[in-house]
Design an enzyme around this catalytic site. Structure first.
Site, short mmCIF file in Angstrom:
data_model
loop_
_atom_site.label_atom_id
_atom_site.label_comp_id
_atom_site.label_asym_id
_atom_site.label_seq_id
_atom_site.Cartn_x
_atom_site.Cartn_y
_atom_site.Cartn_z
N HIS A 26 0.84 -1.20 0.00
CA HIS A 26 0.00 0.00 0.00
C HIS A 26 0.88 1.26 0.00
CE1 HIS A 26 -3.52 2.50 1.25
NE2 HIS A 26 -2.58 3.17 1.91
N GLU A 27 1.90 1.26 0.85
CA GLU A 27 2.78 2.43 0.94
C GLU A 27 3.63 2.57 -0.32
OE1 GLU A 27 2.00 4.37 3.14
OE2 GLU A 27 0.90 3.00 4.44
N HIS B 90 1.53 4.20 -2.92
CA HIS B 90 1.45 5.65 -2.75
C HIS B 90 2.63 6.32 -3.46
CE1 HIS B 90 -1.94 6.70 -0.32
NE2 HIS B 90 -1.60 5.95 0.72
N GLU C 266 -6.29 6.93 -1.38
CA GLU C 266 -6.27 5.71 -0.56
C GLU C 266 -6.85 4.53 -1.32
OE1 GLU C 266 -4.87 5.02 2.48
OE2 GLU C 266 -3.97 6.94 1.96
#
EC number: 3.4.24.-
Length: 286
Positions: A143-144, A147, A222
């Protein structure tokens, strides 16, 4: 307390630098502060200048405020696993290897920060490492990394800069109108307390409204990061990580770290939250 002091000192330093730069530019160009050109210059410089300075300082600020330990050489199996997973995901996402760090916190969280795709940091909390399975932690890392690969740090900086510029410009124009109405022609130099007070009031009010806009874009990023993580490690792992986070307490991260964390505390209202509800994120992955 350390975070608050560091935040205040950094912001005061940024404001001082921008103030000096502004004074020099306006003096050289002969622009009045309350002229239309002066207002636009002030709004643009402080609106975008503050946002981009914060972006370029983001890695340093994140390390200092969280006390994150950057893994230079893995000292344990856990650190080795973290570095290997991030390296593997960064390669798949076609970005340069981020710095990998661990910070001491009981909450289950992680964040990404940095000025560009090829100059970034991924940090995870000790609480996440202690309470999540490897599959769940791997999804959080993905997820990071997503980003970073999506360029979300730069995107939100640009959005924040545009929003700040409009807030400052509109506030100063309205403060000038109110000041002229109340003081007639008595204060043409722009130094009245009326102008200053109403400028601050309008900036606070419009700043609150602007936060809805920034929060909306943050929530959309997100969903995109969740999808990116699902592409990197599988939707099942990402859903399992989000399910685990449902038992987590509100985030203690601040600023851009909170915006790019995996979990976030709610704002005063859902519309002001930087993260969508976890149930909505889980349903989106289905």
């Amino acid at each position: 307390m350390k975070r608050v002091v560091l935040f205040l000192i950094t912001n005061l330093a940024v404001m001082l630098v921008l103030g000096i730069v502004l004074s020099v530019i306006m003096s050289v160009l002969g622009i009045e502060h309350r002229s239309l050109g002066g207002i636009l210059l002030i709004a643009t410089l402080f609106g975008f200048g503050g946002s981009f300075i914060s972006l370029f300082m983001s890695k340093w600020m994140a390390k200092k405020s969280t006390g994150a330990h950057v893994i230079e050489q893995p000292r344990s199996d856990v650190e080795k696993w973290l570095v290997e997973r991030v390296a593997e995901q960064a390669k798949k996402a076609n970005i340069a290897m981020p710095e990998v760090a661990i910070y001491d916190s009981p909450e289950m969280n992680a964040f990404a920060t940095g000025p560009s795709k090829n100059n970034s940091l991924v940090a995870v909390s000790t609480g996440l490492l202690h309470n999540m399975s490897q599959d769940e932690a791997e999804a959080v890392l993905a997820h990071e990394v997503s980003h970073i690969a999506n360029g979300d740090m730069v995107t939100l900086t640009l959005i924040q800069g545009v929003v700040n510029t409009f807030v400052i410009a509109i506030s100063k124009v309205l403060a000038g109108i109110v000041d002229n109405f109340l003081n007639s022609d008595e204060e043409e130099s722009g130094g009245s307390w009326t102008y200053f007070i109403f400028d601050m009031i309008f900036q606070v009010l419009f700043g609150i409204l602007a936060s809805f806009v920034v929060a909306y874009f943050s929530r959309q990023r997100e969903f995109a990061a969740d999808k990116g993580a699902a592409d990197l490690v599988g939707a099942n792992k990402m859903r399992a990580a989000l399910e685990r986070l449902k038992v987590n307490h509100p985030s203690q991260l601040e600023g851009s770290m909170m915006a790019f964390g995996i979990a976030s505390g709610k704002g005063l209202m859902d519309l002001m939250s930087s993260h969508p509800p976890l149930d909505a994120r889980i349903n989106a992955l289905k």
